[in-house]
Scaffold this active site. Structure first.
Site, PDB file in Angstrom:
ATOM      1  CG  ASN A  32      76.939  53.932 -46.616  1.00 48.45           C
ATOM      2  OD1 ASN A  32      76.872  53.523 -45.446  1.00 48.45           O
ATOM      3  ND2 ASN A  32      78.007  54.493 -47.130  1.00 48.45           N
ATOM      4  CB  SER A 128      84.099  64.057 -31.860  1.00 48.65           C
ATOM      5  OG  SER A 128      85.025  63.419 -31.001  1.00 48.65           O
ATOM      6  CE1 TYR A 153      86.710  60.888 -34.255  1.00 50.27           C
ATOM      7  CE2 TYR A 153      85.238  60.260 -36.028  1.00 50.27           C
ATOM      8  CZ  TYR A 153      85.441  60.639 -34.713  1.00 50.27           C
ATOM      9  OH  TYR A 153      84.368  60.773 -33.863  1.00 50.27           O
ATOM     10  CE  LYS A 157      82.763  63.043 -36.108  1.00 51.12           C
ATOM     11  NZ  LYS A 157      81.372  62.801 -36.551  1.00 51.12           N
TER      12      LYS A 157
END
Ligand code: WQD
Length: 339
Positions: A32, A128, A153, A157
């Site tokens: 995007n 991650s 964040y 994950k």
């Protein structure tokens, strides 16, 4: 094989697209462009001399995503999906948790829905090392328990790993490969693609790059009182091209149902000041810095044992810290797009 690269115009997505094309795969990129530029797609084509189909689509828009699968399934269905798309700024996620949960989880769920509808049974997910929290044992292996995660964040994950595990348990045909990145830095040797964050860089090396280019006066070193070789934080920096090649290697598992988890790192830890010194060496520039307070949520030391990927995927990192810093600086000189 035909691969959908979700987030294919991004830092790791673009480097992975290059390595997939170089390995002879066909690549369709979807992005995007919220944290990347259309120019990157042209540069992928320039580097590889191969065509890349691109869709400017937000994966959170389920209808638009399914339209892409519908169009592409008329020629050949996707053999695998590599899912990079997602917001990834740790600090920003603390300020905007709802946006992070909505964007990162909804986009992944839509990908899973599309996989079911269009009989694509393989997903490789950009996870991650942050899911390990502050591990008790270093180097970290995949057997290490997931730890206390300090940012939304990082939580996204970990939650996505859980969603994919449940997805696999519900469908015996699904292969989900969770690649836990350590600290990706550097750039393609051509200098045409690299790390180009919008605004003030959160991460160490893009910030150092800005100082080297005179865009910022000095680096703030977040703490020098950790129990490490020089008191500054130690991390496992991995060249983004090595990381990209790890995704090509993970495609070996595309038709092997189950959850497959791999650390993608070098197994070497470097301190902040060691990275600063290396960047000064490769750039010939002085990198002034000031020691400031620790950054909340930072761990002292985090690096991995990468032997599982070596033994099972036949992959290991080949490039060293000097290569990483040299290629990062080369990109600043030749390819940087964000002013
Ligand atoms: C590295 C070291 C800092 C900036 C995070 C995410 C991880 C991945 C990579 C997205 C630490 C120090 C940093 C600065 C500094 N995310 N530092 N001054 O925090 O290890 O990992 O980014 O892809 O999931 O958790 O990376 O580069 O921010 O920090 O001193 O201006 O550099 O304290 O020791 P981190 P980082």
């Amino acid at each position: 094989m035909k691969i959908l690269v979700a987030g294919g115009a991004g830092f790791i997505g673009s480097h992975t697209s290059v390595e997939l094309l170089a390995a002879g795969h066909d690549v369709v990129c979807i992005d995007n462009l919220s944290n990347s530029k259309l120019e990157v797609i042209d540069r992928i084509k320039e580097i590889t001399s191969r065509d890349v189909k691109f869709y400017n689509v937000d994966i959170c828009n389920k209808k638009e995503l399914l339209d892409v699968f519908d169009i592409e399934s008329k020629t050949k269905k996707f053999d695998s999906i590599i899912m990079f798309a997602g917001y990834k700024a740790v600090g920003e996620s603390v300020l905007k948790p709802i946006e992070y949960y909505e964007n990162n989880l909804e986009s992944l769920i839509n990908i899973c829905i599309a996989m079911k509808m269009y009989s694509c049974n393989s997903i490789i997910f950009s996870s991650s090392a942050t899911v390990y929290g502050d591990p008790k044992i270093i180097p970290v292996t995949e057997a290490c328990e997931k730890g206390k995660i300090s940012s939304p964040y990082g939580q996204t994950k970990s939650m996505i790993e859980q969603i994919l595990e449940d997805f696999v348990n519900s469908d015996k045909n699904i292969s989900a490969c969770l690649l836990r990145y350590f600290n990706p830095i550097g750039a393609h040797e051509s200098g045409l693609i690299g790390e180009d964050p919008n605004g003030i860089p959160n991460n160490l090396v893009p910030y150092i790059a800005d100082v080297a280019m005179g865009k910022r006066d000095y680096l703030r070193v977040f703490g020098s009182d950790y129990n490490t070789k020089d008191g500054t934080g130690v991390r496992d920096y991995i060249h983004v091209v090595d990381l990209a090649k790890g995704h090509v290697a993970a495609l070996k598992l595309y038709n092997k149902p189950g959850v497959h988890i791999y650390n993608l790192g070098t197994g070497e830890g470097y301190s902040v000041l060691e990275v600063v010194k290396m960047y000064e060496k490769v750039s010939g520039k002085s990198i002034p810095y000031k020691i400031v307070d620790r950054r909340p949520g930072d761990v002292a030391v985090l690096y991995c044992d990468p032997s599982k990927a070596k033994n099972e995927l036949g992959w290991s990192a080949k490039l060293n810290l000097e290569d990483m810093c040299r290629d990062s600086y080369n990109y600043q000189l030749k390819g940087r797009m964000n002013g």
